[in-house]
Design an enzyme around this catalytic site. Structure first.
Site, mmCIF file in Angstrom:
data_model
loop_
_atom_site.group_PDB
_atom_site.id
_atom_site.type_symbol
_atom_site.label_atom_id
_atom_site.label_comp_id
_atom_site.label_asym_id
_atom_site.label_seq_id
_atom_site.Cartn_x
_atom_site.Cartn_y
_atom_site.Cartn_z
ATOM 1 N N LYS A 345 0.817 -1.216 0.000
ATOM 2 C CA LYS A 345 0.000 0.000 0.000
ATOM 3 C C LYS A 345 0.848 1.262 0.000
ATOM 4 O O LYS A 345 0.555 2.217 -0.704
ATOM 5 C CB LYS A 345 -0.956 -0.020 1.209
HETATM 6 C C1 F6R Z 1 -1.559 3.075 -7.558
HETATM 7 C C2 F6R Z 1 -1.049 3.383 -6.268
HETATM 8 C C3 F6R Z 1 0.309 3.969 -6.171
HETATM 9 C C4 F6R Z 1 0.333 5.141 -5.213
HETATM 10 C C5 F6R Z 1 1.748 5.643 -5.074
HETATM 11 C C6 F6R Z 1 1.834 6.951 -4.342
HETATM 12 O O1 F6R Z 1 -2.824 2.553 -7.482
HETATM 13 O O2 F6R Z 1 -1.721 3.197 -5.278
HETATM 14 O O3 F6R Z 1 0.772 4.382 -7.405
HETATM 15 O O4 F6R Z 1 -0.499 6.130 -5.732
HETATM 16 O O5 F6R Z 1 2.491 4.660 -4.420
HETATM 17 O O6 F6R Z 1 1.467 6.825 -3.052
HETATM 18 P P1 F6R Z 1 1.163 8.052 -2.145
HETATM 19 O O7 F6R Z 1 0.015 8.773 -2.763
HETATM 20 O O8 F6R Z 1 0.840 7.462 -0.818
HETATM 21 O O9 F6R Z 1 2.407 8.909 -2.122
#
Ligand code: F6R
Length: 350
Positions: A345
């Protein structure tokens, strides 16, 4: 919550976002009135980077702000310190946890630039590093693939644009407020195409390559649709602005490689219609997402999005059938949408 339930949670998440952080937006806009900026630097990764691309178009078209994407590695790998004095520096991250994105905001703050975090975690390092914080208020997003944090990020950006433009003669204020308030319902309407999505993916489940094209505000949607197809369905999905597509990659089109086309009404419509006609003549299978029935009729397959959403707000809605498409294609290909290969995640890039 499963990925599908988070996709279907988006009308509620959008409602929560519309009520979230009004004081933060007000305080930021007041500060920007006192110290105007002419440019915006946007730092983000993955899905959040696609929200940043949307922000480039919204802030450029509606607010006359030159908005560019940051280069986080310049700061984190090369100790670079690009001069961002006089710019608004925005970190967009659902987790607020990626050190390289936090690093861009910290470097900007050291220089005295105004900083903003758009995040689903107001207690995150990104939020702590920023002068102002817009809480996405999307609720916990547990599925690895981001969906409701994407649409709420776009909504937060739209609200920022509206607040910045408030009082400017170029903006018809009352209609804008009504359009924004109608977004949760428009997302709900976009979710009604699930049966059509399932019928299409049953026919294309063998595809392992495709091209995704969108232009203008919908370029972000093309990028995001392709990312969902890659990480969930393990399809080599190659996204382009339709303008760039014509400058070379169109040479790749070949029967057997479907082209997914975002072709809604508005400034990009005529060009997308021309592209669809060309692809048809060449015998290419297309999936068209549009609010215009005549345009949808040009595709081998099509998915409807609701009419009446202004072009600049439409990406908040047009990604929804694309999310459903990626989800059902994943299942049709025998893969588990809850367990995308090699991913977790939170990805902490440095
Ligand atoms: C795609 C996904 C990832 C996140 C990326 C950025 O579905 O979930 O591409 O968007 O790892 O994560 P954040 O927004 O937490 O910096």
């Amino acid at each position: 919550m499963s990925l599908r339930s988070e996709i279907f949670d988006q009308p509620a998440a959008a409602r929560h976002q519309l009520e979230s952080s009004p004081a933060a937006i007000e305080a930021l806009v007041a500060q920007l009135r006192a110290q105007p900026v002419r440019s915006v630097v946007l730092a983000a990764r993955g899905t959040s980077d696609h929200a940043a691309i949307y922000a480039q178009y919204v802030l450029g078209v509606r607010n006359r702000l030159s908005a560019g994407l940051a280069t986080p590695s310049v700061v984190s790998l090369y100790d670079g310190d690009p001069d961002v004095r006089g710019a608004l520096v925005v970190g967009i991250s659902q987790s607020g946890a990626s050190p390289d994105i936090v690093g861009v905001v910290e470097a900007a703050r050291r220089q005295g630039a105004l900083t903003l975090a758009i995040t689903n975690d107001p207690g995150s390092p990104l939020a702590s590093a920023s002068d102002h914080v817009i809480d996405l208020a999307a609720g916990p997003e547990l599925a690895v693939a981001a969906t409701k944090t994407y649409t709420t990020s776009l909504l937060a950006i739209a609200r920022l644009s509206i607040a910045l433009a408030d009082g400017s003669p170029a903006t018809p204020g009352t209609n804008v407020a009504a359009s924004l308030a109608g977004i949760p319902e428009a997302i709900a309407a976009a979710l009604t195409v699930e049966a059509e999505v399932e019928a299409i993916v049953a026919e294309v489940s063998a595809m392992d390559r495709c091209i995704v094209v969108g232009r203008g505000f919908e370029y972000a949607t093309a990028r995001e649709w392709a990312l969902k197809l890659k990480e969930l369905a393990q399809v080599f999905a190659d996204p382009y602005s339709s303008a760039d597509f014509l400058h070379g990659p169109i040479a790749l089109v070949h029967p057997g490689i479907p082209v997914l086309v975002l072709a809604p009404s508005g400034a990009t419509e005529a060009g997308q219609v021309e592209l669809l006609r060309d692809l048809r003549v060449r015998g290419i299978d297309t999936v068209v997402v549009s609010d215009v029935p005549e345009t949808r009729a040009l595709g081998r397959w099509s998915l409807a999005i609701p009419a009446g959403v202004p072009e600049w707000l439409r990406p908040i809605v047009s990604i929804v059938p694309a999310q459903l498409f990626a989800y059902h294609l994943t299942l049709a290909r025998g893969l588990d949408p809850e367990e995308p290969r090699y991913l977790s995640k939170v990805t902490r890039t440095t």
